[in-house]
Design a protein around this motif. Structure first.
Motif, PDB file in Angstrom:
ATOM      1  N   ALA A 146       8.299  -3.191   6.900  1.00 22.56           N
ATOM      2  CA  ALA A 146       6.879  -3.437   6.670  1.00 22.56           C
ATOM      3  C   ALA A 146       6.121  -2.255   7.240  1.00 22.56           C
ATOM      4  O   ALA A 146       6.246  -1.951   8.435  1.00 22.56           O
ATOM      5  CB  ALA A 146       6.431  -4.725   7.347  1.00 22.56           C
ATOM      6  N   ILE A 147       5.381  -1.541   6.387  1.00 26.25           N
ATOM      7  CA  ILE A 147       4.697  -0.317   6.813  1.00 26.25           C
ATOM      8  C   ILE A 147       3.211  -0.465   6.513  1.00 26.25           C
ATOM      9  O   ILE A 147       2.810  -0.627   5.359  1.00 26.25           O
ATOM     10  CB  ILE A 147       5.262   0.922   6.097  1.00 26.25           C
ATOM     11  N   GLY A 148       2.385  -0.401   7.539  1.00 28.94           N
ATOM     12  CA  GLY A 148       0.946  -0.535   7.367  1.00 28.94           C
ATOM     13  C   GLY A 148       0.195   0.207   8.440  1.00 28.94           C
ATOM     14  O   GLY A 148       0.719   0.494   9.519  1.00 28.94           O
ATOM     15  N   GLY A 149      -1.037   0.555   8.137  1.00 30.33           N
ATOM     16  CA  GLY A 149      -1.885   1.239   9.106  1.00 30.33           C
ATOM     17  C   GLY A 149      -2.029   2.718   8.871  1.00 30.33           C
ATOM     18  O   GLY A 149      -2.716   3.406   9.622  1.00 30.33           O
ATOM     19  N   CYS A 150      -1.397   3.233   7.786  1.00 28.94           N
ATOM     20  CA  CYS A 150      -1.517   4.658   7.459  1.00 28.94           C
ATOM     21  C   CYS A 150      -2.764   4.836   6.597  1.00 28.94           C
ATOM     22  O   CYS A 150      -2.692   4.925   5.378  1.00 28.94           O
ATOM     23  CB  CYS A 150      -0.270   5.132   6.715  1.00 28.94           C
ATOM     24  N   SER A 151      -3.932   4.858   7.244  1.00 33.86           N
ATOM     25  CA  SER A 151      -5.179   4.820   6.474  1.00 33.86           C
ATOM     26  C   SER A 151      -6.152   5.933   6.823  1.00 33.86           C
ATOM     27  O   SER A 151      -7.280   5.937   6.334  1.00 33.86           O
ATOM     28  CB  SER A 151      -5.871   3.466   6.688  1.00 33.86           C
ATOM     29  N   ASN A 152      -5.750   6.920   7.652  1.00 31.84           N
ATOM     30  CA  ASN A 152      -6.685   8.003   7.946  1.00 31.84           C
ATOM     31  C   ASN A 152      -6.590   9.092   6.881  1.00 31.84           C
ATOM     32  O   ASN A 152      -5.707   9.069   6.007  1.00 31.84           O
ATOM     33  CB  ASN A 152      -6.430   8.574   9.348  1.00 31.84           C
ATOM     34  N   LEU A 153      -7.490  10.059   6.921  1.00 31.33           N
ATOM     35  CA  LEU A 153      -7.580  11.081   5.878  1.00 31.33           C
ATOM     36  C   LEU A 153      -6.348  11.965   5.795  1.00 31.33           C
ATOM     37  O   LEU A 153      -6.109  12.615   4.778  1.00 31.33           O
ATOM     38  CB  LEU A 153      -8.828  11.950   6.117  1.00 31.33           C
ATOM     39  N   PHE A 154      -5.544  12.031   6.865  1.00 26.89           N
ATOM     40  CA  PHE A 154      -4.380  12.904   6.880  1.00 26.89           C
ATOM     41  C   PHE A 154      -3.096  12.157   6.546  1.00 26.89           C
ATOM     42  O   PHE A 154      -2.019  12.722   6.562  1.00 26.89           O
ATOM     43  CB  PHE A 154      -4.250  13.563   8.264  1.00 26.89           C
ATOM     44  N   ALA A 174      -3.545  -2.221   5.889  1.00 24.23           N
ATOM     45  CA  ALA A 174      -3.651  -1.266   4.788  1.00 24.23           C
ATOM     46  C   ALA A 174      -3.163   0.132   5.149  1.00 24.23           C
ATOM     47  O   ALA A 174      -3.367   0.624   6.259  1.00 24.23           O
ATOM     48  CB  ALA A 174      -5.098  -1.192   4.315  1.00 24.23           C
ATOM     49  N   ASN A 175      -2.541   0.758   4.154  1.00 22.20           N
ATOM     50  CA  ASN A 175      -2.366   2.205   4.121  1.00 22.20           C
ATOM     51  C   ASN A 175      -3.430   2.778   3.182  1.00 22.20           C
ATOM     52  O   ASN A 175      -4.118   2.037   2.486  1.00 22.20           O
ATOM     53  CB  ASN A 175      -0.978   2.561   3.583  1.00 22.20           C
ATOM     54  N   GLU A 176      -3.557   4.116   3.136  1.00 20.66           N
ATOM     55  CA  GLU A 176      -4.425   4.695   2.108  1.00 20.66           C
ATOM     56  C   GLU A 176      -3.793   4.467   0.743  1.00 20.66           C
ATOM     57  O   GLU A 176      -4.412   3.929  -0.165  1.00 20.66           O
ATOM     58  CB  GLU A 176      -4.652   6.179   2.367  1.00 20.66           C
ATOM     59  N   MET A 177      -2.545   4.872   0.574  1.00 22.17           N
ATOM     60  CA  MET A 177      -1.741   4.551  -0.603  1.00 22.17           C
ATOM     61  C   MET A 177      -0.530   3.759  -0.117  1.00 22.17           C
ATOM     62  O   MET A 177       0.001   4.035   0.965  1.00 22.17           O
ATOM     63  CB  MET A 177      -1.227   5.810  -1.313  1.00 22.17           C
ATOM     64  N   GLY A 178      -0.065   2.837  -0.931  1.00 24.73           N
ATOM     65  CA  GLY A 178       1.196   2.201  -0.578  1.00 24.73           C
ATOM     66  C   GLY A 178       2.314   3.218  -0.617  1.00 24.73           C
ATOM     67  O   GLY A 178       3.039   3.416   0.361  1.00 24.73           O
ATOM     68  N   SER A 233       0.597  -3.770  -1.642  1.00 23.10           N
ATOM     69  CA  SER A 233      -0.681  -4.462  -1.764  1.00 23.10           C
ATOM     70  C   SER A 233      -1.583  -4.192  -0.570  1.00 23.10           C
ATOM     71  O   SER A 233      -1.111  -3.790   0.494  1.00 23.10           O
ATOM     72  CB  SER A 233      -0.445  -5.977  -1.889  1.00 23.10           C
ATOM     73  N   SER A 234      -2.859  -4.399  -0.770  1.00 21.69           N
ATOM     74  CA  SER A 234      -3.944  -4.325   0.224  1.00 21.69           C
ATOM     75  C   SER A 234      -4.224  -2.909   0.692  1.00 21.69           C
ATOM     76  O   SER A 234      -4.973  -2.717   1.656  1.00 21.69           O
ATOM     77  CB  SER A 234      -3.664  -5.238   1.434  1.00 21.69           C
TER      78      SER A 234
END
Length: 405
Positions: free
Chosen positions: A127-135, A166-170, A202-203
């Motif tokens: 389960a991979i989530g939290g990759c949501s910053n601009l980099f 959320a990630n930026e992209m899955g 998702s999300s």
């Protein structure tokens, strides 16, 4: 391969490997090896074999790994298998819009990035989530190479498969070919039985899967994109699957459950609905493959009959053009009037004539799967080239003799 090794992660810490050239994963001078995910990647990157990173972290419940900075780029072939952690099990459901996989490794931070040297690597059971910053472009980023398998992961949720993280992209795909996101029991893209490889994607704040920059011949098959593990809404911010025009052809998008996304289910050229053209002569992402036209969808007793036609690349005397038409049901249409594909209903194969037209085609399915007042959509995939279309315009399921505007 003779030099392949297994590195077993037994710590949720984030320390570096003490000596990544010694063929061991160890972050401590203590007599017993302590191995973090960061250290395991460092150790595997030093070896040329097809290594495995397994998990045996003590304790009950989901084990959470929260790197303090980006993990190392993955530069050598490796299998990272979250299903090796105690209590984790892959999906055993045959329903196309659900998964009962149990994940016990939850990875935060900036996700995983695989580069050219890592071709044919496998990432599963995370389960991979939290990759949501601009980099951070994706929970998993394929940044070169080929032959990857991304299977049985939850990308954009916690390990429960329901809660947003959320990630930026899955998944972000660049300069990568011949890879499989999801998968089925057979190589033909059909859901023939249990699909252990099904991902939740998702999300995520932008796209579920983003294919960009010279990434031809990939397969996106049998995933849940925009829904949670039970089929409930868990939308990506924009498109479920977006494919840009930069050398991206032959990307098969088959047998997925794509629904409830903020934008379109499938968007070729990343520019909203692409209208069909006569004989399908235009070019772009997936050759801008034409989508089918659904001509009727009607309930007759216990079954629903769905019929349609397709205009696409003409057959010639020597070359017959064959297309896979897949049908989906949805509780409601996309606001554009076009489709997503909540529940995969089935498929037929058709051939075009010399004018690019097919004979009328159709399928009959249980009316429980496509009830009155639901909406059905379809996609077309060129069987030889692998180009998949966007979803068709949505058609409302009616009863015979009852017309709907």
């Amino acid at each position: 391969p003779a030099h392949a090794k297994t590195f077993t992660v037994n710590s949720t810490g984030d320390e570096n490997d003490l000596d990544s050239s010694d063929g061991k994963c160890d972050v401590s001078l203590a007599p017993t090896n302590q191995c973090t995910l960061r250290a395991a990647i460092q150790a595997a990157n030093k070896l040329s074999g097809a290594d495995t990173i397994a998990f045996d972290i003590p304790g009950s419940g989901v084990q959470i790994i929260s790197p303090g900075s980006a993990l190392p780029l993955i530069t050598q072939r490796v299998t990272i298998d979250g299903y090796t952690q105690s209590g984790a099990t892959p999906n055993t459901l045959t329903e196309p819009d659900k998964t009962n996989a149990v994940l016990m490794i939850q990875l935060g931070g900036e996700g995983l990035v695989l580069t050219n040297g890592a071709s044919n690597s496998v990432i599963k059971g995370l389960a991979i989530g939290g990759c949501s910053n601009l980099f951070c472009l994706g929970g998993i980023r394929l940044a070169g190479g080929k032959g990857y398998k991304i299977q049985g992961n939850f990308l954009g949720t916690l390990a429960d498969g329901i809660t947003r993280q959320a990630n930026e992209m899955g998944i972000d795909v660049q300069f990568t070919s011949g890879s499989t996101i999801g998968g089925t029991d057979a190589n033909d893209g059909k859901l023939d039985g249990v699909v252990e490889a099904r991902n939740i994607i998702s999300s995520n704040t932008v796209h579920g899967v983003f294919v960009e920059d010279n990434s031809p011949g990939n397969r996106i098959v049998g995933n849940l994109i925009g829904t949670d593990k039970n089929g409930g809404s868990l939308s990506n911010g924009f498109e479920g699957v977006a494919i840009t025009s930069n050398g991206n052809t032959g990307n098969r998008i088959l047998s997925n459950s794509i629904y409830s996304n903020g934008g379109f289910g499938i968007d070729l050229d990343n520019d909203d609905v692409t209208a069909n053209d006569d004989k399908d002569t235009d070019t772009g992402a997936n050759g801008l493959q034409n989508f089918p036209d659904i001509t009727s969808a009607q309930v007759f007793g216990g079954f629903t009959s769905i019929n349609g036609t397709l205009n696409s690349t003409p057959s010639t005397r020597k070359k017959k053009r064959t297309f896979i038409i897949q049908f989906f049901s949805n509780p409601s249409p996309d606001p554009s009037g076009y489709g997503e594909g909540n529940v995969f209903l089935g498929e037929v194969e058709v051939k075009t004539d010399r004018e690019g037209n097919t004979a009328p085609f159709g399928i009959a399915v249980s009316s429980q799967k496509a009830p009155k007042d639901s909406y059905v959509t379809a996609t077309a995939t060129n069987k030889k080239t692998g180009d998949t279309s966007e979803f068709s315009e949505a058609a409302k399921v009616t009863e015979p003799g009852i017309g709907d505007p």
